[in-house]
Scaffold this motif. Structure first.
Motif, mmCIF file in Angstrom:
data_model
loop_
_atom_site.group_PDB
_atom_site.id
_atom_site.type_symbol
_atom_site.label_atom_id
_atom_site.label_comp_id
_atom_site.label_asym_id
_atom_site.label_seq_id
_atom_site.Cartn_x
_atom_site.Cartn_y
_atom_site.Cartn_z
ATOM 1 N N UNK A 196 0.847 -1.200 0.000
ATOM 2 C CA UNK A 196 0.000 0.000 0.000
ATOM 3 C C UNK A 196 0.882 1.250 0.000
ATOM 4 N N UNK A 197 1.901 1.265 0.837
ATOM 5 C CA UNK A 197 2.808 2.413 0.891
ATOM 6 C C UNK A 197 3.543 2.590 -0.434
ATOM 7 N N UNK A 198 3.983 1.499 -1.025
ATOM 8 C CA UNK A 198 4.705 1.570 -2.291
ATOM 9 C C UNK A 198 3.849 2.184 -3.389
ATOM 10 N N UNK A 199 2.600 1.779 -3.466
ATOM 11 C CA UNK A 199 1.706 2.313 -4.488
ATOM 12 C C UNK A 199 1.320 3.751 -4.158
ATOM 13 N N UNK A 200 0.988 4.005 -2.904
ATOM 14 C CA UNK A 200 0.545 5.347 -2.508
ATOM 15 C C UNK A 200 1.672 6.373 -2.605
#
Length: 138
Positions: free
Chosen positions: A91-95
């Motif tokens: 999630x952090x990588x995409x966000x």
């Protein structure tokens, strides 16, 4: 409920309440103001610090409230934690693409900082939700 699950619930609670309070504070300053002029750095750093302190204090209170709960982690706890952190990482990588794109577009720092803060909040909440679901459903 294991101590790991309690800490996960605390993380989810703090990860929801503190950013919501920060959002309310910042949104109260938006009407009639250019967002580039809003002093958000102090409140943002304060909310991050309060989130960390609240998580620690609440975890200590939870441990003191039920001292007989074993503070040991077993294989199930480790697997649940691994799965939750794995989801949070993605999630952090995409966000994180959003603040990167905003920085490349030379958008106001206000928007870059808030999109990055939102990315961290979403990652933490996604991780906590995955862990809670795993504890509840197995």
């Amino acid at each position: 409920m294991s101590s790991e699950e309690k800490r996960t619930w605390i993380s989810a609670l703090v990860g929801t309440v503190v950013p919501a309070a920060y959002l309310a504070i910042v949104l109260s300053k938006v009407p009639g103001t250019d967002v580039a002029r809003i002093a958000y750095v102090g409140p943002m750093l304060t909310s991050i610090g309060l989130g960390i302190v609240a998580s620690i204090v609440l975890a200590i209170v939870a441990a003191m409230a039920s001292p007989k709960d074993p503070d040991r982690t077993d294989e199930r706890d480790r697997e649940i934690n691994r799965r939750g952190e794995y989801v949070g990482f993605y999630v952090m990588s995409v966000a994180a693409i959003v603040p990167l794109a905003l920085a490349m577009a030379k958008v106001e720092h206000f928007w870059i900082a808030h999109s990055l803060y939102l990315a961290f909040v979403l990652a933490a909440l996604a991780s906590a939700v995955v862990k809670i679901v795993a504890y509840r459903r197995g």
